[in-house]
Design an enzyme around this catalytic site. Sequence first.
Site, PDB file in Angstrom:
ATOM      1  N   THR A 143      42.970  13.020 -49.261  1.00  0.00           N
ATOM      2  CA  THR A 143      43.922  12.405 -48.335  1.00  0.00           C
ATOM      3  C   THR A 143      43.928  10.878 -48.466  1.00  0.00           C
ATOM      4  OG1 THR A 143      43.399  14.194 -46.811  1.00  0.00           O
ATOM      5  CG2 THR A 143      44.608  12.336 -45.901  1.00  0.00           C
ATOM      6  N   VAL A 144      42.741  10.274 -48.424  1.00  0.00           N
ATOM      7  CA  VAL A 144      42.663   8.812 -48.462  1.00  0.00           C
ATOM      8  C   VAL A 144      43.029   8.277 -49.854  1.00  0.00           C
ATOM      9  CG1 VAL A 144      41.107   6.821 -48.254  1.00  0.00           C
ATOM     10  CG2 VAL A 144      41.000   8.678 -46.569  1.00  0.00           C
ATOM     11  N   LYS A 161      29.525   5.299 -38.127  1.00  0.00           N
ATOM     12  CA  LYS A 161      30.310   4.068 -37.952  1.00  0.00           C
ATOM     13  C   LYS A 161      29.549   3.037 -37.110  1.00  0.00           C
ATOM     14  CE  LYS A 161      34.611   6.704 -38.354  1.00  0.00           C
ATOM     15  NZ  LYS A 161      35.630   7.462 -37.585  1.00  0.00           N
TER      16      LYS A 161
END
Lengths: 328, 328
Positions: A13-14, A204
């Site tokens: 996808t990315v 993250k």
Amino acid sequence: MKPIQVALIGLGTVGCGVYQTLHIHKQRLEIQLGAPVELTTVVIENPDKHMKIAEKTTISTDISDILYNPEIDVVFEAINGKEPAFTYLKQCIQAGKHVVTANKEMFAAHGRELKELAQKNEVQIGYDATTAGGIPIIQTISQLFRANQIQQVQAILNGTSNYILTQMRDHQLPFSTALKQAQKWGYAEADPTNDIEGYDAFYKLMILSDLIFDRQPDQKNIRHSGITGITDEAIEKAQQDGKRIKHIASIKYDETGNLTAEIEPIAVPKEHPLYAVEGVDNAIHLKADIVGDITLTGPGAGAFPTASAMVEDLCLILSKQSAPIPVS
Amino acid sequence: MKPIQVALIGLGTVGCGVYQTLHIHKQRLEIQLGAPVELTTVVIENPDKHMKIAEKTTISTDISDILYNPEIDVVFEAINGKEPAFTYLKQCIQAGKHVVTANKEMFAAHGRELKELAQKNEVQIGYDATTAGGIPIIQTISQLFRANQIQQVQAILNGTSNYILTQMRDHQLPFSTALKQAQKWGYAEADPTNDIEGYDAFYKLMILSDLIFDRQPDQKNIRHSGITGITDEAIEKAQQDGKRIKHIASIKYDETGNLTAEIEPIAVPKEHPLYAVEGVDNAIHLKADIVGDITLTGPGAGAFPTASAMVEDLCLILSKQSAPIPVS
């Protein structure tokens, strides 16, 4: 002008988002960067399973096609998991190439080592896409918070969890139904563990911690849970109290000088800076000692927001190479 | 290491904020910039009316003390009104000094000319403090939105107006009472015209327009009003409809290719990105063509938020002088 040659590892996808962004905005990038950007090589695991790629681009399964091509200036990495991503990026850096990654799991574990290696090899490393999707949080902190010391971060870093919590509240759904909806709309993966158990937010937060505090907190100081235990009754109860349950990742120095982090669902009141962040959006609230409180909100995932972060990293890396000459 | 010598024009609220920030964070700035920052000269209108300044700093009423001192690298300007600010900054730029300004009225009118002059003289100009106080919106757009084209901006750019509207709604106050409260707490000036009639927001929107679209819209395409016509009944009515009245400055390309701007109070629904921005905060919502929607929220005014923006500009200007050497 000599073209800027780039390579891409991964066409999920990315990776496809990066490919398309470089293609759609080719002209704009050329004006911005002063030279055309050419995608020279794409390295993927299975060359039969890829989308249609421009004829000039080499498709390969061998990282050597990037490493031993001295014309390649910058490498985009958009695959999942620690390996082979970490090894590939180490090799690219050692080969003198700038790298741009979207790989949060790998970067949470090995970011420090890669940053040190990049410095040693006099190349740059862009990793804004690892954290909070399209929100330029990494570059905001690195470029625009130099005089300020950030003291605390509170953030919604997982769009899937935020979407599920928003759906549960808006439509009085149990967790399992909201999760199925998220999967149906592509906001959650078939195996949603990483998102709903809080691992994604954890990666993250560790990347932010390394950037802001130059270290990660002791694992024993991290209270860590996902949203799987949240019932529709709990959400209803919070709403009756004028609150919303949000999955919040936070980090700060505590009173004894320790760095502590928490990743857990919290019922926040109307006045909380993350109360109004809904659906798949992410947001980061920073408390800094000169400016005060700043919040950034935006798309936390998706092919184009993530590609945006990666291509903006490219622009910043190349602009630093052509910084104005000192005048005084 | 040779000190970085800076000068300051003006010692009002913002000027004092810069002075104190440079003093309080002296050590941190030295580590960040690789050399100590020394405030060499302060130019003010009335030297009797100033706060206590460190002995090493020259206090003067004459801009020549900055212009003809070749040791001064960077000049902070923190005075009100177009003149003498514009003339001073032109002279500083022509004397080869980097400049950092917080002066929105001057920069809305003369920003383009100063930017061109700075480019010609190979110095840099920082103006993040002109727009949205401590929110690093100017540098975010210039540094981190290079690949993206911003298509629309919607913003709350005047903290005074937002505070008055918030107070009117929260405490069912008429406009005049809320204004008096704002004056009492220092959120509005004795003559509040600039804020409540929308001129302040207008200046800031024109600065954003120049930055994003490289031009300002035709004055005839700007619908422009402040908050003085807003009654407590209108606010009550909006609330009954689940909305809030916000003073919103917006700019976009319209369907015919024109740049149009509007600055006016609007009743926005719960889903609007600026609905939850309360009190003296500012916020800027950007719609960009790759990343999508990004919102930045933070303190729109105040001595330290504004000084933060100016000192961060200093850091960015000096970091560009010592950018890494190209490697490929």
